[in-house]
Design an enzyme around this catalytic site. Structure first.
Site, short mmCIF file in Angstrom:
data_model
loop_
_atom_site.label_atom_id
_atom_site.label_comp_id
_atom_site.label_asym_id
_atom_site.label_seq_id
_atom_site.Cartn_x
_atom_site.Cartn_y
_atom_site.Cartn_z
N LYS A 147 -3.89 6.53 13.16
CA LYS A 147 -5.26 6.02 13.20
C LYS A 147 -6.26 7.17 13.42
O LYS A 147 -7.37 7.12 12.89
CB LYS A 147 -5.41 4.95 14.28
CG LYS A 147 -4.61 3.67 14.00
CD LYS A 147 -5.10 2.93 12.76
CE LYS A 147 -4.44 1.55 12.61
NZ LYS A 147 -4.85 0.82 11.41
N TYR A 173 1.57 5.45 15.86
CA TYR A 173 0.41 4.63 15.50
C TYR A 173 -0.89 5.38 15.80
O TYR A 173 -1.82 5.43 15.00
CB TYR A 173 0.49 3.33 16.31
CG TYR A 173 -0.61 2.34 16.04
CD1 TYR A 173 -0.57 1.50 14.94
CD2 TYR A 173 -1.69 2.22 16.92
CE1 TYR A 173 -1.58 0.57 14.71
CE2 TYR A 173 -2.69 1.29 16.71
CZ TYR A 173 -2.62 0.46 15.60
OH TYR A 173 -3.63 -0.46 15.38
N VAL A 212 0.82 -1.22 0.00
CA VAL A 212 0.00 0.00 0.00
C VAL A 212 0.85 1.27 0.00
O VAL A 212 0.32 2.36 -0.25
CB VAL A 212 -1.00 0.02 1.18
CG1 VAL A 212 -1.98 -1.14 1.08
CG2 VAL A 212 -0.29 0.04 2.53
N1 LIG Z 1 -4.23 -6.69 16.69
C1 LIG Z 1 -4.85 -5.73 17.36
O1 LIG Z 1 -5.03 -5.82 18.60
C2 LIG Z 1 -5.38 -4.53 16.64
C3 LIG Z 1 -6.13 -3.59 17.37
C4 LIG Z 1 -6.65 -2.48 16.72
C5 LIG Z 1 -6.43 -2.32 15.36
N2 LIG Z 1 -5.70 -3.24 14.66
C6 LIG Z 1 -5.49 -3.01 13.23
O2 LIG Z 1 -5.86 -4.15 12.50
C7 LIG Z 1 -5.12 -4.22 11.28
C8 LIG Z 1 -4.49 -5.60 11.15
O3 LIG Z 1 -3.65 -5.79 12.27
P1 LIG Z 1 -3.08 -7.22 12.71
O4 LIG Z 1 -3.20 -7.26 14.19
O5 LIG Z 1 -3.65 -8.30 11.88
O6 LIG Z 1 -1.53 -7.00 12.35
P2 LIG Z 1 -0.43 -8.01 11.83
O7 LIG Z 1 -0.69 -9.39 12.27
O8 LIG Z 1 0.86 -7.37 12.18
O9 LIG Z 1 -0.63 -7.99 10.22
C9 LIG Z 1 -0.41 -6.79 9.53
C10 LIG Z 1 -0.59 -7.06 8.05
O10 LIG Z 1 -0.40 -5.81 7.36
C11 LIG Z 1 0.53 -6.04 6.31
N3 LIG Z 1 1.24 -4.84 5.91
C12 LIG Z 1 2.01 -4.02 6.66
N4 LIG Z 1 2.50 -3.02 5.90
C13 LIG Z 1 2.03 -3.23 4.64
C14 LIG Z 1 2.17 -2.55 3.41
N5 LIG Z 1 2.95 -1.48 3.29
N6 LIG Z 1 1.51 -3.03 2.32
C15 LIG Z 1 0.73 -4.12 2.42
N7 LIG Z 1 0.57 -4.83 3.54
C16 LIG Z 1 1.22 -4.38 4.65
C17 LIG Z 1 1.46 -7.13 6.85
O11 LIG Z 1 2.19 -7.72 5.79
P3 LIG Z 1 3.62 -8.46 6.02
O12 LIG Z 1 3.31 -9.86 6.48
O13 LIG Z 1 4.27 -8.41 4.67
O14 LIG Z 1 4.36 -7.68 7.07
C18 LIG Z 1 0.43 -8.05 7.49
O15 LIG Z 1 -0.18 -8.84 6.50
C19 LIG Z 1 -4.10 -3.09 11.34
O16 LIG Z 1 -4.57 -1.98 10.61
C20 LIG Z 1 -4.05 -2.75 12.82
O17 LIG Z 1 -3.65 -1.43 13.06
C21 LIG Z 1 -5.17 -4.33 15.26
#
Ligand SMILES: NC(=O)c1ccc[n+]([C@@H]2O[C@H](COP(=O)([O-])OP(=O)(O)OC[C@H]3O[C@@H](n4cnc5c(N)ncnc54)[C@H](OP(=O)(O)O)[C@@H]3O)[C@@H](O)[C@H]2O)c1
Length: 254
Positions: free
Chosen positions: A181, A177, A82
């Site tokens: 957001k 972060y 992205v």
């Molecule tokens: N987990 C939580 O508690 C939580 C809470 C609130 C919000 N969120 C939000 O939920 C969303 C998903 O989080 P998650 O917990 O699933 O995180 P995660 O397990 O760290 O996964 C993040 C994903 O984003 C991808 N990514 C990062 N930079 C990218 C880029 N430049 N282009 C394309 N893909 C990219 C990563 O790809 P790679 O594998 O290549 O690194 C991975 O597939 C995020 O927006 C996060 O801020 C999460």
């Protein structure tokens, strides 16, 4: 008082076509090779939607898509970073030529959960990188994909946000972060207002604290966090739920 029609300025509001059947819908999920994005893809595919599983590392994307196809889903891995304008442009062209439409965009890709930083001392380059992925990445992808929704007057854009981006969220950690957001929330509201009545609904969803690589141990199961996001991705056109911030299908404060 009835609305005044300005000559030469056609209203954006029009009679909407019926919602396409789930099996006709095409969804793009960014950052879908693992974590929430993978689970969102799984749940959308289980609902019958064709899912384009975005991953910046094609081998990991293909592995994830293969797993979901084994579960019976129609899931295609697509390369997507992205932060790269070329990657986003190429993908929009490919979706246009291969599918001719996009119905659902989940801006899930996210990074730079900088728990150990403080606003007084965080490296500004890190803040820039967080904004580049979490805000501008989602914004860039949305701009590129929106015409594929407007073509048929139907779309669902879900920005995966976080409660820590809410205006009243307390705490001093995660400055990069948090700001990214909060800005994504602002973008969500602007775009939703601009597109109101067009058939494209735009909402932000916080998944709660989820046990992924980002969330770490102790969070809720990924399926629970993903379900509120999938709900927003599958919203019916009536009533038009647009421009909201949700967790577990409930509105939360911006
Ligand atoms: N987990 C939580 O508690 C939580 C809470 C609130 C919000 N969120 C939000 O939920 C969303 C998903 O989080 P998650 O917990 O699933 O995180 P995660 O397990 O760290 O996964 C993040 C994903 O984003 C991808 N990514 C990062 N930079 C990218 C880029 N430049 N282009 C394309 N893909 C990219 C990563 O790809 P790679 O594998 O290549 O690194 C991975 O597939 C995020 O927006 C996060 O801020 C999460």
């Amino acid at each position: 008082m009835s609305a005044v029609a300005f000559p030469g300025r056609p209203s954006r509001r029009r009679t909407l076509a019926p919602d396409p059947e789930p099996s006709q819908r095409v969804a793009l999920v960014s950052g879908a090779n693992r974590g929430l994005g993978f689970e969102i893809s799984r749940q959308l595919a289980a609902a019958g939607v064709t899912v384009l599983l975005g991953a910046r590392k094609p081998l990991l994307g293909e592995k994830a898509a293969r797993q979901l196809r084994r579960e019976g889903g129609s899931v295609i891995s697509v390369p997507l970073d992205v932060t790269s304008a070329d990657s986003v442009r190429e993908l929009a062209a490919r979706i246009g030529s291969e599918h001719g439409r996009l119905d659902i965009l989940v801006n899930n890709a996210g990074a730079y959960f900088d728990v150990d930083n403080q606003a007084s001392s965080v490296d500004i380059d890190l803040v820039r990188q967080a904004l580049e992925t979490n805000l501008l990445g989602a914004w860039r992808l949305t701009e590129a994909m929106l015409p594929l929704m407007q073509r048929h007057g139907y779309g669902r854009i879900v920005n995966v946000s976080s409660g820590c981006g809410a205006a009243d969220s307390d705490g001093t950690s995660c400055p990069a972060y948090r700001v990214s957001k909060a800005a994504l929330n602002s973008h969500t509201r602007m775009l939703a207002a601009e597109l109101a009545g067009s058939g494209v609904l735009v909402n932000a969803v916080c998944p709660g604290w989820v046990a992924t690589d980002m969330g770490g141990h102790g969070g809720r199961p990924v399926a629970e966090g993903a379900s509120g996001i999938v709900w927003a991705a599958m919203l019916p056109s009536r009533p038009a739920i647009n421009g909201g911030f949700f967790r577990d299908r409930q509105r939360i404060d911006w």
